[in-house]
Design an enzyme around this catalytic site. Structure first.
Site, PDB file in Angstrom:
ATOM      1  N   ARG A  53     -42.559 -14.472 -28.026  1.00 53.17           N
ATOM      2  CA  ARG A  53     -43.210 -13.185 -27.818  1.00 53.17           C
ATOM      3  C   ARG A  53     -44.194 -12.798 -28.928  1.00 53.17           C
ATOM      4  NH1 ARG A  53     -39.031  -9.107 -25.013  1.00 53.17           N
ATOM      5  NH2 ARG A  53     -40.967  -8.354 -24.097  1.00 53.17           N
TER       6      ARG A  53
ATOM      7  N   ARG B  94     -38.458  -4.071 -29.452  1.00 50.99           N
ATOM      8  CA  ARG B  94     -39.807  -4.644 -29.503  1.00 50.99           C
ATOM      9  C   ARG B  94     -40.867  -3.670 -29.007  1.00 50.99           C
ATOM     10  NH1 ARG B  94     -41.027  -9.790 -30.008  1.00 50.99           N
ATOM     11  NH2 ARG B  94     -42.970  -9.277 -28.949  1.00 50.99           N
TER      12      ARG B  94
ATOM     13  N   LYS C 240     -38.205   2.189 -16.899  1.00 50.32           N
ATOM     14  CA  LYS C 240     -38.176   2.033 -18.359  1.00 50.32           C
ATOM     15  C   LYS C 240     -39.518   1.512 -18.881  1.00 50.32           C
ATOM     16  CE  LYS C 240     -36.376  -1.930 -19.955  1.00 50.32           C
ATOM     17  NZ  LYS C 240     -37.233  -2.765 -20.819  1.00 50.32           N
ATOM     18  N   ASN C 241     -40.087   0.531 -18.186  1.00 46.45           N
ATOM     19  CA  ASN C 241     -41.284  -0.132 -18.704  1.00 46.45           C
ATOM     20  C   ASN C 241     -42.568   0.662 -18.478  1.00 46.45           C
ATOM     21  OD1 ASN C 241     -39.684  -2.089 -19.737  1.00 46.45           O
ATOM     22  ND2 ASN C 241     -40.125  -3.617 -18.146  1.00 46.45           N
TER      23      ASN C 241
ATOM     24  N   CYS D  85     -37.410 -13.122 -29.577  1.00 46.93           N
ATOM     25  CA  CYS D  85     -36.132 -12.577 -29.124  1.00 46.93           C
ATOM     26  C   CYS D  85     -35.499 -13.586 -28.184  1.00 46.93           C
ATOM     27  CB  CYS D  85     -36.313 -11.209 -28.481  1.00 46.93           C
ATOM     28  SG  CYS D  85     -37.092 -11.268 -26.890  1.00 46.93           S
TER      29      CYS D  85
ATOM     30  N   ARG E  47     -29.594  -0.608 -22.238  1.00 42.71           N
ATOM     31  CA  ARG E  47     -30.976  -0.454 -22.685  1.00 42.71           C
ATOM     32  C   ARG E  47     -31.905  -0.158 -21.508  1.00 42.71           C
ATOM     33  NH1 ARG E  47     -32.756  -4.658 -27.244  1.00 42.71           N
ATOM     34  NH2 ARG E  47     -34.561  -3.313 -26.970  1.00 42.71           N
TER      35      ARG E  47
ATOM     36  N   ASP F 275     -38.510 -10.246 -14.567  1.00 49.09           N
ATOM     37  CA  ASP F 275     -37.371  -9.349 -14.829  1.00 49.09           C
ATOM     38  C   ASP F 275     -36.341  -9.359 -13.704  1.00 49.09           C
ATOM     39  OD1 ASP F 275     -38.562  -8.683 -17.196  1.00 49.09           O
ATOM     40  OD2 ASP F 275     -39.345  -6.758 -16.520  1.00 49.09           O
TER      41      ASP F 275
END
Ligand code: EPU
Length: 422
Positions: free
Chosen positions: A122, A93, A22-23, A117, A400, A308
């Site tokens: 952030r 974001r 995802k990132n 968040c 997500r 993470d």
């Protein structure tokens, strides 16, 4: 609103296919705005953050074809808008990542300032400093950030010295530099595998970029864009999550697509906890020998232990012998899962950026509430070893960033069901 129900006590055995990261997918999708040539992407994960980014690109005027044979084609020729509103940024974001490509290509963009968040405040100061170092003027008023390149010719190459190796600011700096006049040097940049993947994709699109994966990246600007095709790299955080799940339940799981070089810091810590991770033909295998041992762990930028995976590791430590001290150094508020783990019976003391986990706590299934993606996943993991049934509410957080979480766990022997509605 969907929830997951998990019956604890079933060992995981089998194999899990890791999706695309995802990132890496999110900044690469943003990077499609840089070029007027086709970008073909494969291995995009089927997660809702990617869907949201695709919706945003469509709103800007990007034409998206597919998926066809697992590939999407993005054509950013008819861009009609260079403004990302609060409604968009509030939902995700990572939509902030469109700022640099829009400024780089069109000389101007407006974006709502993202708020804090659940994991921290952030700020975006490093992104804005990077753009300013390339000559952009940045103005903020009424919660909107307005960025303009110095003149019609666009940004000017320069030296960007990041005060912290921010992942997002490194993406911003790389993307902006590809369209700037002259050379840009980015110093103290993030070294995450996702940075390397974004740089690889940019290079396929025509960018001249060197040093990704080290502390210093150099970009020769004024890219002549060309059509490109790129496969997103496998998701190391998803891989690490399933390695931890295997260790937790005492089973043996092959994580197809997992790569040791992306998980060095994680495997070292798991090894000290009594879990061996070794490469297989297709990925990585996690296997536990005997009881789990407590290990102290500190998160940090790559190659240190990733923030993470901190929540998932905390769940593992609730079942280890002894006391583990977990220190979070990347985000100031990433312990929102602690009270929920405590509700399941975990013995955790938390003060500031440190949590002390006293292990071998018998967990009891309960109804728990998730606050962010990784926190939700740590509760699913806890459910795998808790007595009876655990209900994890607000599964949209998991969706997500984890593709088909219940399917993947079920195929390894977990009892897990998704329930929809009240
Ligand atoms: N920071 C600043 N100023 C900035 C940017 C960052 O002070 O301008 C601070 C942040 O507040 C934070 C630290 O620097 O304390 C690290 O933030 P970073 O910029 O590295 O993180 P990010 O780019 O916002 C990405 C991932 C996160 C992951 C972090 C750290 C994406 C879309 N998100 O966020 O992923 O935790 O890097 O590795 O790539 C997740 O997947 O669950 C997730 C939160």
């Amino acid at each position: 609103m969907d929830r997951l129900q998990i019956e604890g006590g079933h060992r995981l055995d089998g194999s899990v296919q890791v999706a695309g990261a995802k990132n890496a997918a999110l900044p690469i999708l943003a990077a499609s705005l840089l070029s007027d040539r086709d970008l073909v992407l494969g291995n995009l994960p089927a997660v809702t953050d990617v869907t949201a980014m695709l919706e945003l690109l469509r709103e800007f005027g990007v034409r998206i074809d597919g998926p066809r044979q697992g590939r999407l084609v993005l054509h950013a020729t008819g861009i009609v808008n260079t403004e990302a509103t609060w409604d968009i940024v509030r939902r995700m974001r990572a939509s902030f990542l469109v700022l640099a490509p829009l400024v780089a290509r069109f000389g101007h963009a407006r974006i709502s300032r993202p708020g804090g968040c659940s994991i921290g405040t952030r700020p975006v100061d490093l992104h804005l400093e990077a753009l300013a170092a390339l000559g952009a003027s940045v103005e903020t008023a009424g919660g909107v950030i307005d960025v303009t390149a110095p003149r019609a010719g666009g940004l000017q190459g320069g030296r960007i010295n990041l005060a912290f190796p921010s992942v997002g600011a490194t993406h911003t700096a790389m993307m902006a530099a590809t369209a700037a006049r002259g050379e840009t040097e980015i110093v103290n940049c993030a070294r995450e595998p996702e940075i390397v993947d974004v740089a690889t994709c940019l290079a396929r699109m025509g960018a001249r970029i060197e040093g990704a994966g080290t502390h210093r990246i150099r970009v020769e600007g004024l890219t002549l864009w060309q059509p490109a095709e790129h496969m997103i790299l496998p998701d190391r955080i998803e891989a690490g999550t399933y390695l931890i799940a295997a260790a937790l339940t005492g089973g043996q799981v092959e994580v197809t697509g997992g790569r040791l070089e992306h998980l060095g810091g994680v495997c070292e810590v798991l090894d000290a906890a009594g879990v061996t991770v070794f490469p297989s033909d297709r990925g990585l295998i996690a296997e536990r020998h005997g009881p789990l041992r407590s290990v102290d762990m500190t998160t940090g930028p790559f190659p240190a232990f990733p923030t993470d995976l901190q929540a998932q590791f905390m769940t593992l430590m609730t079942q280890a012998e002894g006391v583990s001290t977990i220190r979070e150094t990347v985000f100031e508020n990433r312990f929102m899962h602690v009270p929920e783990l405590q509700r399941l019976g975990a013995n955790i003391e938390h003060r500031g950026s440190v949590a002390r986990v006293r292990g071998r706590s018998p967990l009891d299934g309960a109804s728990v509430m998730a606050t962010d993606l990784r926190a939700s996943m740590c509760l699913v993991l806890a459910g795998l070893v808790a007595r009876g049934w655990t209900t994890v509410n607000r599964v949209y957080h998991i969706d997500r960033g984890y593709e088909d979480v219940e399917g993947k766990l079920r195929r390894c022997g977990a009892r897990i069901e998704r329930r929809t509605g009240a």
